[in-house]
Design a protein around this motif. Sequence first.
Motif, short mmCIF file in Angstrom:
data_model
loop_
_atom_site.label_atom_id
_atom_site.label_comp_id
_atom_site.label_asym_id
_atom_site.label_seq_id
_atom_site.Cartn_x
_atom_site.Cartn_y
_atom_site.Cartn_z
N THR A 102 0.81 -1.23 0.00
CA THR A 102 0.00 0.00 0.00
C THR A 102 0.84 1.28 0.00
O THR A 102 0.28 2.37 -0.09
CB THR A 102 -0.92 0.02 1.24
OG1 THR A 102 -0.12 -0.11 2.43
CG2 THR A 102 -1.93 -1.12 1.18
N ALA A 103 2.15 1.16 0.09
CA ALA A 103 3.01 2.36 0.23
C ALA A 103 2.92 3.28 -0.98
O ALA A 103 2.80 4.51 -0.84
CB ALA A 103 4.46 1.93 0.46
N GLN A 104 3.01 2.72 -2.18
CA GLN A 104 2.99 3.56 -3.38
C GLN A 104 1.65 4.28 -3.53
O GLN A 104 1.61 5.46 -3.91
CB GLN A 104 3.26 2.72 -4.63
CG GLN A 104 3.30 3.52 -5.93
CD GLN A 104 4.37 4.59 -5.94
OE1 GLN A 104 5.55 4.30 -5.72
NE2 GLN A 104 3.99 5.84 -6.19
N CYS B 116 6.09 14.73 1.79
CA CYS B 116 6.33 14.16 0.47
C CYS B 116 7.67 13.43 0.42
O CYS B 116 7.77 12.32 -0.10
CB CYS B 116 6.31 15.31 -0.55
SG CYS B 116 6.58 14.84 -2.25
N GLN B 117 8.70 14.03 1.00
CA GLN B 117 10.02 13.42 1.01
C GLN B 117 10.04 12.15 1.85
O GLN B 117 10.61 11.12 1.44
CB GLN B 117 11.05 14.42 1.55
CG GLN B 117 11.31 15.60 0.63
CD GLN B 117 12.15 16.68 1.30
OE1 GLN B 117 11.99 16.95 2.49
NE2 GLN B 117 13.02 17.30 0.54
N VAL C 84 8.46 4.54 0.49
CA VAL C 84 8.16 3.61 -0.60
C VAL C 84 9.40 2.79 -0.96
O VAL C 84 9.33 1.58 -1.18
CB VAL C 84 7.65 4.38 -1.84
CG1 VAL C 84 7.55 3.45 -3.05
CG2 VAL C 84 6.29 5.02 -1.56
N GLN C 85 10.54 3.47 -1.01
CA GLN C 85 11.79 2.79 -1.37
C GLN C 85 12.23 1.82 -0.28
O GLN C 85 12.59 0.66 -0.56
CB GLN C 85 12.88 3.83 -1.62
CG GLN C 85 12.58 4.79 -2.75
CD GLN C 85 13.54 5.98 -2.77
OE1 GLN C 85 14.40 6.13 -1.91
NE2 GLN C 85 13.38 6.85 -3.77
N VAL C 86 12.19 2.27 0.96
CA VAL C 86 12.75 1.47 2.06
C VAL C 86 11.84 0.29 2.41
O VAL C 86 12.33 -0.80 2.73
CB VAL C 86 13.01 2.35 3.29
CG1 VAL C 86 13.47 1.51 4.47
CG2 VAL C 86 14.06 3.40 2.96
N ILE C 87 10.51 0.48 2.37
CA ILE C 87 9.63 -0.62 2.74
C ILE C 87 9.75 -1.77 1.74
O ILE C 87 9.64 -2.95 2.12
CB ILE C 87 8.15 -0.14 2.86
CG1 ILE C 87 7.25 -1.25 3.44
CG2 ILE C 87 7.61 0.32 1.54
CD1 ILE C 87 7.62 -1.70 4.82
N ALA C 88 10.00 -1.45 0.48
CA ALA C 88 10.20 -2.51 -0.51
C ALA C 88 11.45 -3.32 -0.18
O ALA C 88 11.46 -4.56 -0.25
CB ALA C 88 10.31 -1.91 -1.91
N GLN C 89 12.51 -2.62 0.20
CA GLN C 89 13.75 -3.29 0.60
C GLN C 89 13.53 -4.10 1.87
O GLN C 89 13.98 -5.24 1.99
CB GLN C 89 14.86 -2.26 0.81
CG GLN C 89 16.19 -2.87 1.23
CD GLN C 89 17.23 -1.81 1.60
OE1 GLN C 89 16.94 -0.62 1.56
NE2 GLN C 89 18.41 -2.26 1.96
#
Length: 206
Positions: free
Chosen positions: A53-55, A182-183, A189-194
């Motif tokens: 759901t992050a994106q 926003c930042q 989004v980047q870190v949760i995928a990792q």
Amino acid sequence: TGVVPFVALLLLQRRPVAGRALLVTGSGCPGHSLCRSNVQEQTRRQVALLNATAQDLFSLYLKCQGEPFSSDTDRLCNPSGIFFPAFRVNRTSERKEVMVAMYKLFAFLNASLGNITRDQEELNPMAKELLDRLHNTTKTTRGLISNLTCLLCKNYNIFQVDVTYGESSKGKSTFKKKQQGCQVLRKYVQVIAQAARVLLPHLSPP
């Protein structure tokens, strides 16, 4: 470095602040009483849900902020200038090391989500879908922290973790509040995928 409850948001801090999250009260872990029988599976599902759901959360946040964030996302939402906990573990890291890194990440994220939600309640009080998603993400994150607390205590007798909380947007301009959210969400989004790639194999059934 002080000892703070693991649920503390520290929203009034103006700069990244180090603290020691006290996972449980007392001088050690209270046996296995913290844990539910399905804690490992529940933790796996929570991480998978946050990743899935992050994106959408980030996209909805952008939509609700309006211009110039919608059209100049790459520049305005570039997270390179903000603090985010280092995440240096990988699939070959020891499980204990992964769990501690996860706790630090989600303790930081929980505080950041509280900060962003407070700002959006002020700036976009009618954005019900966004506020609902922020509240739901925060709820999932808190549940995940609780489960990580259990796993760290049960498996490794770890009941204190050094954590760092991010900068608060309190007192900043409307633009800066929107930009910081926003930042943080873009970096999330980047870190949760990792994090999902690293953690889920450690939580999968044998």
